[in-house]
Design an enzyme around this catalytic site. Structure first.
Site, PDB file in Angstrom:
ATOM      1  N   TRP A   1      33.637  32.819  39.568  1.00 10.26           N
ATOM      2  CA  TRP A   1      33.201  33.731  40.607  1.00 10.26           C
ATOM      3  C   TRP A   1      33.415  35.163  40.119  1.00 10.26           C
ATOM      4  CZ3 TRP A   1      36.055  37.507  43.203  1.00 10.26           C
ATOM      5  CH2 TRP A   1      35.363  38.171  44.209  1.00 10.26           C
TER       6      TRP A   1
ATOM      7  N   ASP B   1      28.546  38.259  43.009  1.00 11.26           N
ATOM      8  CA  ASP B   1      29.192  39.242  43.870  1.00 11.26           C
ATOM      9  C   ASP B   1      29.698  40.436  43.060  1.00 11.26           C
ATOM     10  OD1 ASP B   1      28.764  37.828  46.190  1.00 11.26           O
ATOM     11  OD2 ASP B   1      30.740  36.897  46.226  1.00 11.26           O
TER      12      ASP B   1
ATOM     13  N   ASP C   1      23.829  31.994  52.660  1.00 13.41           N
ATOM     14  CA  ASP C   1      25.058  32.016  51.869  1.00 13.41           C
ATOM     15  C   ASP C   1      25.798  30.683  51.979  1.00 13.41           C
ATOM     16  OD1 ASP C   1      27.010  33.022  50.205  1.00 13.41           O
ATOM     17  OD2 ASP C   1      27.422  34.794  51.423  1.00 13.41           O
TER      18      ASP C   1
END
Length: 697
Positions: free
Chosen positions: A170, A515, A447
Site C-alpha cells: 500500500w 494513495d 472503493d
C-alpha cells in the site's frame, strides 16, 4: 490474422508471430512453438518415451494445459475430485472449431462426464492472443475443482529466463522486481480477496531484452480476485508458466448440466518492453475497457477529500467546486462523509442515505451548483464494506463474512459484506441504482479499503467458492449499473491500486493507481503501471498530502500527474492566487495534449531510478504530434549535460518545437540518432516539450 490448420497442427498467426499447438497420437495437446513465423508445413510433433521410472514422458512433455494425474509429477493446470472420489483426469482430444479469429479445442475425460475447451482468440492489429478455458459437466453429479487455471505456457529456450513482476505494498504499488529462474519454482500471488498491492496477476519473461530489443513474453490475467502466477524450470531446461485463479483455499463445485469459463488471459510476444507496453495499451483501450468511454478522453477531475476529509457539507463543497471550475476542472468529486452518521471512519459505512445535517436539501442542491459551474458531479462509495456501528450491521449482522465462534477482525474499523449472498447483492445494486436514478451523477469512485478475513459463508454449499463468487458479484453489479446508467463512469479503487488489473478494467473505466501521490514516488509507481496497463486508465493526482509528499514545486507535481489521466486533490481553499494560476496554466496545457497522452504510444526514454532523470515521450498514431515529459528530483554529484534523443517519430518527417528558449526544426531521424543538448539541473527540474510536424507549404 488467421488460424491455420494442417492436419493435427494448429497455427495461431498474429501480425508478427506464430503460436503453434498440436495433438499427438495419445490425444494429448502439445505446445510446439511461440516465436517467429516459420513455414506451416515444417511444424510437427515429436513422439517421446519415458526417460526412466523416475522421469516420465508426461513430466518432460510440453503440454498446452496439463491435467493432474497418471505419471505426471510436476505442477498441473487443472485438478478435480469426481463424485466417486477419483482425482485423476484423463483427457483425450475430441474436435476443434474455428470461427473468424477464434480457435476452440475440445477435450473430454475418457470416463467421466467432463469436457474441457481451450479457447484462443486473435486480434487483427496486435501480437496479442486472448486465452481462456471452458469446462462443462454433462453428468448428474457434482464435479469439484481444486485447481482451475486460465492458461499454461511453455517458453521456447532451455536457458534461464528473468521474470518481471511487482513486489509492492500500500502506497508503493507496482514496484518492479526481476528474478532469474534457473531452477525450481517462482510464485507471484494474492490471497486477500483482491488482486492486491503486492504482486501482479501477470508475468513478463525475457533473457536479453531492453526497452527496444529482445524477445519479451508476457501474459496478463484479467481477474481481480485471488490469483496465482507460477513459473518453474525443470532438469530439462523447460520453463513453464501457469496463471489463473489462486488454488489457495479454492474450490469450485460444478453441478450436473453446468458450465464455467475461467477469467481471460491476454498474452503476447514482442520485441522489447516498450513495444509490449504500447501494444497492451492500444489493445486494452480497444478491446478491454468498457465501450461507453473507451474512445473518449477522461475529464480533469477534482476530488475534495484532502480539503475537508469527513467534514463535508453543501457549503464547503460548493466553495471548493467554485475554485475547481475557475482553474478548468471538468468533474467535481465528493468523497467520503456524505452519508449516514459518517463523521469519521468508525461509523456509518453501509448506511447509504444522505446525511441531512450536512445536506438538508439532499444532494440536488450541491449537484445543481456544480453543474451550473460547468462541471459534472461524481461521488465516492464503498459498497462492499460495513461498520459495526451502522444501521445496516445492526439490522443484518449475518451479512458479513464471519464464523459463529470467532471474533471478527476489523481493519480500518470495518467488516467485509458477504457479496455471495443474493440479498446483499440486491441491497448494493438497489442502493447505487437509487443514488444514480435520483441524482445527476456522472462518476462513481468505488472503493474497497480492506482485504477479507473470517471467510465464513453459511449460505454456500461450498464456502471455498466465495473468493471467486465475490469478485464475480462485483463485476456483475457494475455491469448492470453501467447498462442502466450509461452516462456514468466508474473508477476502481481498493485502498489505492489494490484492484487495478485488466479484470477490473474490463468493467471499470479507470483505476486509482495508488494513495501515494508524491510526485517523486509516482515516477516509479507509474512506470510499473505502464508496463502492462493502459495509460488512459491511470488516474494521477496533484495533491498536498503531507505524510507522503516530499518538497516539490507545483509545476513538478503537474508534470508527473499529466502523464496519466489528470486529477487534482489539493486543498484549493489554501492555494494562493499564484498557485491557482499555475493550476490553471497546467490544466489548460493538459487539455491540449491529453489525447496524445491517453491514446498515444509511450516511449520510456530515461528512467528516474537508473538515470536520475525521467523522460517519457508520447506520440500519436499519425506521428504528427508528440509530447515529451522530462523530470529530475535533484540530479546527483554533477549537473547533467546530456543529449535528449527522441523516439516514435517518422524519420522522414521534419518537426518543430521549442526547448530551453530555443526553437528547433529537425528531422525525425536526427532527433532519434543525434538529439538535442539539455542541461538538467536543480532541485526539481521539469520540462514539457510539444513536438509537431512541420507543415509543407
Amino acid at each position: 490474422m488467421a488460424v491455420i490448420i494442417n492436419k493435427n497442427i494448429f497455427v495461431l498467426e498474429t501480425k508478427n508471430t506464430h503460436y503453434v499447438i498440436g495433438t499427438d497420437n495419445s490425444g494429448n495437446c502439445r505446445h510446439i512453438h511461440w516465436g517467429r513465423k516459420c513455414p506451416v508445413e515444417d511444424y510437427c510433433i515429436s513422439e517421446t518415451e519415458d526417460e526412466n521410472s523416475n522421469h516420465t514422458v508426461l513430466d518432460e512433455m510440453k503440454q498446452e494445459y496439463t491435467p493432474f494425474g497418471k505419471t505426471m509429477y510436476r505442477d498441473c493446470a487443472v485438478k478435480t475430485v469426481f463424485p466417486d472420489g477419483c482425482r485423476e483426469i484423463n483427457l483425450k482430444f475430441d474436435s476443434y472449431e474455428t470461427e473468424k479469429n477464434t480457435l476452440k479445442l475440445h477435450f473430454s475425460d475418457a470416463y467421466y462426464p467432463l469436457r474441457i475447451t481451450l479457447n484462443y482468440q486473435l486480434s487483427d492489429k496486435y501480437d496479442i492472443i486472448a486465452r481462456w478455458v471452458g469446462i462443462s459437466n454433462s453428468g448428474k453429479e457434482t464435479i469439484t475443482f481444486e485447481k482451475l487455471f486460465s492458461a499454461e505456457f511453455s517458453l521456447p529456450s532451455v536457458k534461464p529466463y528473468t521474470f518481471t513482476n511487482t513486489n509492492g505494498a500500500w502506497g508503493g504499488e507496482f514496484l518492479e522486481t526481476n528474478n532469474v529462474l534457473d531452477g525450481g519454482n517462482l510464485v507471484f500471488e494474492s490471497r486477500k480477496g483482491i488482486s492486491g498491492h503486492t504482486n501482479s496477476p501477470y508475468f513478463i519473461a525475457y533473457q536479453n531484452a531492453d526497452e527496444s530489443n529482445g524477445n519479451v513474453y508476457f501474459a496478463s490475467l484479467a481477474y481481480s480476485g485471488n490469483f496465482k502466477v507460477s513459473a518453474s524450470r525443470d532438469l530439462y531446461g523447460i520453463t513453464r508458466v501457469m496463471l489463473g485463479i489462486n488454488d489457495f483455499d479454492f474450490e469450485y463445485s460444478l453441478k450436473g448440466g453446468e458450465a464455467f469459463e475461467t477469467p481471460t488471459v491476454f498474452c503476447g510476444l514482442t520485441q522489447g518492453f516498450g513495444e509490449m507496453s504500447r501494444q497492451i495499451n492500444q489493445f486494452a483501450v480497444e478491446n478491454v475497457l468498457p465501450k461507453q468511454f473507451n474512445n473518449k478522453p477522461l475529464p480533469v477531475l477534482y476530488n475534495a477529500w484532502e480539503a475537508v476529509e469527513f467534514d463535508v457539507n453543501c457549503e464547503n463543497q460548493t466553495a471548493l467546486a467554485k475554485r475547481a471550475s475557475e482553474i478548468g476542472v471538468e468533474l467535481f468529486v465528493m468523497d467520503d462523509g456524505w452519508f449516514g452518521k459518517r463523521n469519521h471512519d468508525r461509523a456509518g459505512l453501509g448506511d447509504w442515505f444522505v446525511n441531512k445535517d450536512k445536506f438538508p436539501n439532499g444532494l440536488g442542491e450541491l449537484i445543481s451548483a456544480v453543474n451550473n459551474l460547468g462541471m459534472d458531479f461524481g461521488i465516492w462509495v464503498e459498497p462492499e464494506m460495513v461498520n459495526a456501528n451502522s444501521d445496516l450491521f445492526r439490522s443484518h449482522p449475518d451479512w458479513t463474512y464471519h464464523y459463529k465462534n470467532r471474533k471478527p477482525n476489523e481493519l480500518r474499523n470495518q467488516l467485509v459484506l458477504n457479496m455471495t449472498r443474493q440479498d446483499v447483492q440486491e441491497y448494493v445494486y438497489n442502493m447505487l441504482d437509487k443514488l444514480l436514478s435520483e441524482n445527476n451523477i456522472r462518476y462513481i469512485k468505488w472503493d474497497m479499503n480492506r482485504p477479507f478475513s473470517e471467510t465464513g459463508a453459511e449460505n454456500l454449499e461450498n464456502p471455498k467458492m466465495l473468493w471467486y463468487l465475490h469478485t464475480k458479484a462485483v463485476y456483475n453489479i457494475v455491469d448492470k449499473l453501467k447498462k442502466k446508467h450509461q452516462n456514468v463512469a466508474f473508477e476502481s479503487c481498493a485502498s489505492g491500486g489494490g484492484r487495478s488489473d485488466l479484470g477490473a478494467l474490463s468493467h471499470f473505466d479507470q483505476v486509482w493507481t495508488s494513495d501515494n501521490t508524491d510526485a517523486t514516488d509516482r515516477m516509479t509507481i507509474q512506470k510499473g503501471f505502464s508496463k502492462l496497463h493502459p495509460t488512459k486508465a491511470m488516474r494521477a493526482w496533484v495533491t498536498d498530502i503531507t505524510w507522503f509528499n516530499k518538497p516539490a514545486s507545483l509545476d513538478f507535481r503537474f508534470n508527473i500527474a499529466m502523464q496519466g489521466s489528470l486529477g487534482i486533490g489539493g486543498n484549493l481553499m489554501n492555494y494562493s492566487q499564484e498557485e491557482l494560476e499555475i493550476c490553471k496554466k497546467n490544466i489548460s496545457l493538459y487539455k491540449n495534449i491529453r489525447n496524445i497522452v491517453q491514446f498515444g504510444n509511450l516511449y520510456r526514454l530515461l528512467d528516474s531510478d537508473k538515470d536520475d532523470v525521467l523522460m517519457n515521450q508520447y506520440v500519436n498514431d499519425e506521428k504528427t504530434e508528440s509530447v515529451v515529459f522530462i523530470a529530475a528530483k535533484g540530479t546527483r554529484f554533477h549537473k547533467k549535460r546530456i543529449p535528449l534523443k527522441f523516439a516514435g517519430l517518422d524519420e522522414n518527417k521534419r518537426y518543430i518545437f521549442e526547448f530551453d528558449g530555443k526553437n528547433y526544426e529537425k528531422s525525425g531521424v536526427y532527433l532519434k540518432e543525434v538529439g538535442i543538448p539539455a542541461h538538467i539541473r536543480g532541485v526539481d527540474y521539469n520540462k514539457i516539450i510539444l513536438i509537431r510536424e512541420k507543415q509543407k507549404i
